[in-house]
Each structure stands twice: as C-alpha cells, then as structure tokens.
Scaffold this active site. Structure first.
Site, PDB file in Angstrom:
ATOM      1  N   LYS A  66       0.841  -1.203   0.000  1.00 39.55           N
ATOM      2  CA  LYS A  66       0.000   0.000   0.000  1.00 39.55           C
ATOM      3  C   LYS A  66       0.882   1.262   0.000  1.00 39.55           C
ATOM      4  O   LYS A  66       2.098   1.182   0.254  1.00 39.55           O
ATOM      5  CB  LYS A  66      -0.911  -0.042   1.228  1.00 39.55           C
ATOM      6  CG  LYS A  66      -1.902  -1.223   1.241  1.00 39.55           C
ATOM      7  CD  LYS A  66      -2.790  -1.156   2.485  1.00 39.55           C
ATOM      8  CE  LYS A  66      -3.715  -2.348   2.612  1.00 39.55           C
ATOM      9  NZ  LYS A  66      -4.606  -2.224   3.804  1.00 39.55           N
TER      10      LYS A  66
ATOM     11  N   TYR B 174     -12.431  -2.783  -2.235  1.00 35.13           N
ATOM     12  CA  TYR B 174     -12.920  -2.732  -0.846  1.00 35.13           C
ATOM     13  C   TYR B 174     -14.444  -2.694  -0.751  1.00 35.13           C
ATOM     14  O   TYR B 174     -14.977  -2.181   0.221  1.00 35.13           O
ATOM     15  CB  TYR B 174     -12.315  -1.522  -0.134  1.00 35.13           C
ATOM     16  CG  TYR B 174     -10.878  -1.762   0.310  1.00 35.13           C
ATOM     17  CD1 TYR B 174     -10.505  -2.943   0.955  1.00 35.13           C
ATOM     18  CD2 TYR B 174      -9.900  -0.806   0.119  1.00 35.13           C
ATOM     19  CE1 TYR B 174      -9.203  -3.169   1.358  1.00 35.13           C
ATOM     20  CE2 TYR B 174      -8.583  -1.016   0.531  1.00 35.13           C
ATOM     21  CZ  TYR B 174      -8.248  -2.211   1.152  1.00 35.13           C
ATOM     22  OH  TYR B 174      -6.958  -2.432   1.571  1.00 35.13           O
TER      23      TYR B 174
ATOM     24  N   PHE C  87     -15.628   4.085   8.060  1.00 39.50           N
ATOM     25  CA  PHE C  87     -14.276   4.453   7.622  1.00 39.50           C
ATOM     26  C   PHE C  87     -14.037   4.182   6.132  1.00 39.50           C
ATOM     27  O   PHE C  87     -12.910   4.281   5.650  1.00 39.50           O
ATOM     28  CB  PHE C  87     -13.221   3.726   8.470  1.00 39.50           C
ATOM     29  CG  PHE C  87     -13.381   2.222   8.510  1.00 39.50           C
ATOM     30  CD1 PHE C  87     -12.899   1.433   7.470  1.00 39.50           C
ATOM     31  CD2 PHE C  87     -14.010   1.596   9.588  1.00 39.50           C
ATOM     32  CE1 PHE C  87     -13.042   0.055   7.490  1.00 39.50           C
ATOM     33  CE2 PHE C  87     -14.156   0.209   9.616  1.00 39.50           C
ATOM     34  CZ  PHE C  87     -13.671  -0.563   8.563  1.00 39.50           C
TER      35      PHE C  87
ATOM     36  N   ARG D  52      -0.871 -14.424   4.690  1.00 39.32           N
ATOM     37  CA  ARG D  52      -1.605 -13.742   5.772  1.00 39.32           C
ATOM     38  C   ARG D  52      -0.816 -13.813   7.087  1.00 39.32           C
ATOM     39  O   ARG D  52      -0.816 -12.859   7.866  1.00 39.32           O
ATOM     40  CB  ARG D  52      -3.000 -14.364   5.989  1.00 39.32           C
ATOM     41  CG  ARG D  52      -4.019 -14.089   4.901  1.00 39.32           C
ATOM     42  CD  ARG D  52      -4.559 -12.686   4.863  1.00 39.32           C
ATOM     43  NE  ARG D  52      -5.514 -12.349   5.904  1.00 39.32           N
ATOM     44  CZ  ARG D  52      -6.331 -11.307   5.849  1.00 39.32           C
ATOM     45  NH1 ARG D  52      -6.347 -10.500   4.783  1.00 39.32           N
ATOM     46  NH2 ARG D  52      -7.144 -11.036   6.843  1.00 39.32           N
TER      47      ARG D  52
ATOM     48  N   THR E 266      -4.995  -7.584  10.867  1.00 43.67           N
ATOM     49  CA  THR E 266      -5.438  -6.331  10.229  1.00 43.67           C
ATOM     50  C   THR E 266      -5.067  -5.111  11.064  1.00 43.67           C
ATOM     51  O   THR E 266      -4.578  -4.111  10.544  1.00 43.67           O
ATOM     52  CB  THR E 266      -6.978  -6.390  10.031  1.00 43.67           C
ATOM     53  OG1 THR E 266      -7.304  -7.573   9.307  1.00 43.67           O
ATOM     54  CG2 THR E 266      -7.474  -5.165   9.277  1.00 43.67           C
TER      55      THR E 266
ATOM     56  N   ARG F 137       2.839  -6.171   9.211  1.00 46.21           N
ATOM     57  CA  ARG F 137       1.963  -5.145   9.785  1.00 46.21           C
ATOM     58  C   ARG F 137       2.373  -4.790  11.208  1.00 46.21           C
ATOM     59  O   ARG F 137       2.279  -3.638  11.621  1.00 46.21           O
ATOM     60  CB  ARG F 137       0.509  -5.625   9.719  1.00 46.21           C
ATOM     61  CG  ARG F 137      -0.041  -5.638   8.293  1.00 46.21           C
ATOM     62  CD  ARG F 137      -1.342  -6.400   8.206  1.00 46.21           C
ATOM     63  NE  ARG F 137      -2.079  -6.132   6.979  1.00 46.21           N
ATOM     64  CZ  ARG F 137      -3.265  -6.659   6.700  1.00 46.21           C
ATOM     65  NH1 ARG F 137      -3.841  -7.500   7.550  1.00 46.21           N
ATOM     66  NH2 ARG F 137      -3.886  -6.356   5.580  1.00 46.21           N
TER      67      ARG F 137
ATOM     68  N   ASN G  75      -1.715  -0.348   7.456  1.00 42.75           N
ATOM     69  CA  ASN G  75      -1.055  -1.621   7.750  1.00 42.75           C
ATOM     70  C   ASN G  75      -0.182  -2.157   6.612  1.00 42.75           C
ATOM     71  O   ASN G  75       0.075  -3.344   6.520  1.00 42.75           O
ATOM     72  CB  ASN G  75      -2.097  -2.644   8.208  1.00 42.75           C
ATOM     73  CG  ASN G  75      -3.237  -2.779   7.233  1.00 42.75           C
ATOM     74  OD1 ASN G  75      -3.153  -2.283   6.112  1.00 42.75           O
ATOM     75  ND2 ASN G  75      -4.296  -3.458   7.641  1.00 42.75           N
TER      76      ASN G  75
ATOM     77  N   HIS H 289      -1.776  -5.300   1.643  1.00 43.76           N
ATOM     78  CA  HIS H 289      -3.007  -6.071   1.497  1.00 43.76           C
ATOM     79  C   HIS H 289      -2.611  -7.504   1.166  1.00 43.76           C
ATOM     80  O   HIS H 289      -1.649  -7.729   0.416  1.00 43.76           O
ATOM     81  CB  HIS H 289      -3.872  -5.524   0.356  1.00 43.76           C
ATOM     82  CG  HIS H 289      -4.972  -6.478  -0.021  1.00 43.76           C
ATOM     83  ND1 HIS H 289      -6.119  -6.585   0.713  1.00 43.76           N
ATOM     84  CD2 HIS H 289      -5.040  -7.432  -0.992  1.00 43.76           C
ATOM     85  CE1 HIS H 289      -6.878  -7.543   0.196  1.00 43.76           C
ATOM     86  NE2 HIS H 289      -6.247  -8.072  -0.833  1.00 43.76           N
TER      87      HIS H 289
ATOM     88  N   GLU I 157      -9.966 -10.718  -6.625  1.00 43.68           N
ATOM     89  CA  GLU I 157      -8.999  -9.625  -6.547  1.00 43.68           C
ATOM     90  C   GLU I 157      -7.953  -9.712  -7.665  1.00 43.68           C
ATOM     91  O   GLU I 157      -7.623  -8.703  -8.288  1.00 43.68           O
ATOM     92  CB  GLU I 157      -8.304  -9.648  -5.181  1.00 43.68           C
ATOM     93  CG  GLU I 157      -9.244  -9.294  -4.043  1.00 43.68           C
ATOM     94  CD  GLU I 157      -8.637  -9.522  -2.652  1.00 43.68           C
ATOM     95  OE1 GLU I 157      -9.320  -9.234  -1.662  1.00 43.68           O
ATOM     96  OE2 GLU I 157      -7.484  -9.997  -2.571  1.00 43.68           O
TER      97      GLU I 157
HETATM   98  N1  UDP Z   1      -9.495  -1.151   8.031  1.00 34.38           N
HETATM   99  C1  UDP Z   1      -9.457  -0.118   8.975  1.00 34.38           C
HETATM  100  N2  UDP Z   1     -10.200  -0.259  10.124  1.00 34.38           N
HETATM  101  C2  UDP Z   1     -10.954  -1.362  10.370  1.00 34.38           C
HETATM  102  C3  UDP Z   1     -10.977  -2.393   9.420  1.00 34.38           C
HETATM  103  C4  UDP Z   1     -10.238  -2.256   8.268  1.00 34.38           C
HETATM  104  O1  UDP Z   1      -8.778   0.883   8.777  1.00 34.38           O
HETATM  105  O2  UDP Z   1     -11.600  -1.424  11.436  1.00 34.38           O
HETATM  106  C5  UDP Z   1      -8.697  -1.013   6.794  1.00 34.38           C
HETATM  107  C6  UDP Z   1      -7.326  -1.698   6.912  1.00 34.38           C
HETATM  108  O3  UDP Z   1      -6.383  -0.927   6.186  1.00 34.38           O
HETATM  109  C7  UDP Z   1      -7.592  -3.037   6.263  1.00 34.38           C
HETATM  110  C8  UDP Z   1      -8.584  -2.670   5.139  1.00 34.38           C
HETATM  111  O4  UDP Z   1      -9.390  -1.639   5.722  1.00 34.38           O
HETATM  112  O5  UDP Z   1      -6.412  -3.636   5.769  1.00 34.38           O
HETATM  113  C9  UDP Z   1      -9.440  -3.818   4.654  1.00 34.38           C
HETATM  114  O6  UDP Z   1     -10.121  -4.404   5.730  1.00 34.38           O
HETATM  115  P1  UDP Z   1     -10.284  -5.982   5.884  1.00 34.38           P
HETATM  116  O7  UDP Z   1     -11.267  -6.201   6.973  1.00 34.38           O
HETATM  117  O8  UDP Z   1     -10.550  -6.599   4.549  1.00 34.38           O
HETATM  118  O9  UDP Z   1      -8.844  -6.427   6.453  1.00 34.38           O
HETATM  119  P2  UDP Z   1      -7.610  -7.179   5.749  1.00 34.38           P
HETATM  120  O10 UDP Z   1      -8.177  -8.254   4.875  1.00 34.38           O
HETATM  121  O11 UDP Z   1      -6.832  -6.123   4.982  1.00 34.38           O
HETATM  122  O12 UDP Z   1      -6.799  -7.723   6.892  1.00 34.38           O
HETATM  123 MG    MG Z   2      -9.641  -8.182   3.396  1.00 33.85          MG
END
Ligand code: UDP
Ligand code: MG
Length: 173
Positions: free
Chosen positions: A14, A54, A62, A97, A103, A114, A128, A131, A142
């Site tokens: 990112k 997203y 958010f 992951r 996350t 992260r 973080n 992705h 994706e």
């Molecule tokens: N995100 C955030 N606050 C939250 C949840 C998600 O800022 O409470 C952001 C974060 O950058 C995250 C992205 O939104 O990586 C996508 O969210 P997802 O739940 O898909 O998490 P990921 O798969 O990236 O772990």
């Molecule tokens: Mg995700």
C-alpha cells in the site's frame, strides 16, 4: 484444499509501504513463505479499482478513509501508487496472511509486516502497509480485478481471446 494444490494470492504494498521505502523489506519477508512470484507491477489506484477492491467495506464509517488510503491521497502525488503482486504456491493465502499479520497493526505479531511497520492514524485508519487476499474466493476476484491474463506468467484462470476495438494506445516517441 487437497495437498499439493497450487493457490494464488494477491499482495498489494500500500502507499504507506511505498512512502516508507518498504518494498524491499516486504519482498524479503515474503520470501520466507517460499512461494513463486507470477506477476508484479506498480500502478496508481483509480477510485473505481479502490471501491471495487474494498466493496465489502462500503457500509463502514471508515470506507472513505480506506479508499483515500489505498489511493495514497494522504501522502502526496509521489506516493499515489502501490505495488501489486501475485504469488503462487501450496497454501499460499494462509502463509502470506501469517507473514502480513493481523489487520490491526497493534494486534499484529510484532515480527509480521503489519506488526513491524504498521500504525493506526489519528483518524483511526489501520495503516497496515500491505493487502493480502483472505481466502480463495477473494483471491480470484482480486487477482482478476488487478491484473489482466497477459500480465501473469502461466495459466492461472481460464481466459479467452476477444477482438478489441482499440482507438488509441500510447507508444514511445
Ligand atoms: N481497516 C481499517 N479499520 C478497520 C478495518 C479495516 O482501517 O476497522 C482497513 C485496513 O487498512 C484493512 C482494510 O481496511 O487492511 C481492509 O479491511 P479488511 O477487513 O478486509 O482487512 P484485511 O483483509 O486487509 O486484513
Ligand atoms: Mg480483506
């Protein structure tokens, strides 16, 4: 998933990862998974791509902040870009992951990408750094969103040839 079955996963460094010059560190960390890289590019993320990527967060308060974040808006023009990669291998999605970490960077294992490099902004966004696809269904959606078939080495998903009506393309002068 049957053992030995190859999985594909999308990784995106990112804009905060680009701004902090972390692409090298991230690729080194990902090497621990011993996967095979099949695609990579640097690109500006359009609003369409961001919102589609997203779309599962559309109803979240958010959402706009996360769209601005993946587009690099908070960091200035030089950092409005990401590096997108596709890795292939056995259990690739889970392995990446794990290396990426949770996350929420405060909850992520401290030696994960992260955990080591992420932060929570004053606006409350999880910055973080990377992705990583969460499951095979997400990964396929994706990868097809971010890459065209000819940008990926090897046959990954079924593709077909179509007649394209190209009006203008950019070539070197
Ligand atoms: N995100 C955030 N606050 C939250 C949840 C998600 O800022 O409470 C952001 C974060 O950058 C995250 C992205 O939104 O990586 C996508 O969210 P997802 O739940 O898909 O998490 P990921 O798969 O990236 O772990
Ligand atoms: Mg995700």
């Amino acid at each position: 998933m049957a053992k030995d079955e190859q999985e594909y996963t999308l990784i995106v460094v990112k804009p905060d990862g680009i701004k902090k010059s972390l692409t090298g560190n991230i690729l080194t960390k990902l090497a621990e998974a011993r996967l095979n890289i099949v695609a990579a590019k640097v690109l500006r993320v359009s609003r369409d791509l961001a919102e589609n990527h997203y779309r599962h967060l559309k109803e979240k308060p958010f959402f706009k902040d996360v769209i601005d974040y993946i587009q690099g808006k908070p960091y200035g023009k030089n950092f409005e870009r990401v590096m997108a990669l596709v890795y292939k291998g056995e259990d690739a999605i889970r392995k990446v992951r794990v290396l990426a970490g949770a996350t929420n960077p405060e909850e992520a294992d401290s030696v994960s990408i992260r955990g080591a490099y992420g932060r929570i902004t004053t606006r409350g966004v999880f910055e973080n750094v990377v992705h990583a696809s969460a499951d095979p269904v997400d990964a396929e959606r994706e990868i097809k969103l971010w890459f065209s078939p000819d940008e990926i080495v090897g046959d990954i998903y079924p593709s077909k040839k179509v007649q394209a009506d190209i009006k203008e393309i950019l070539v070197w002068e």
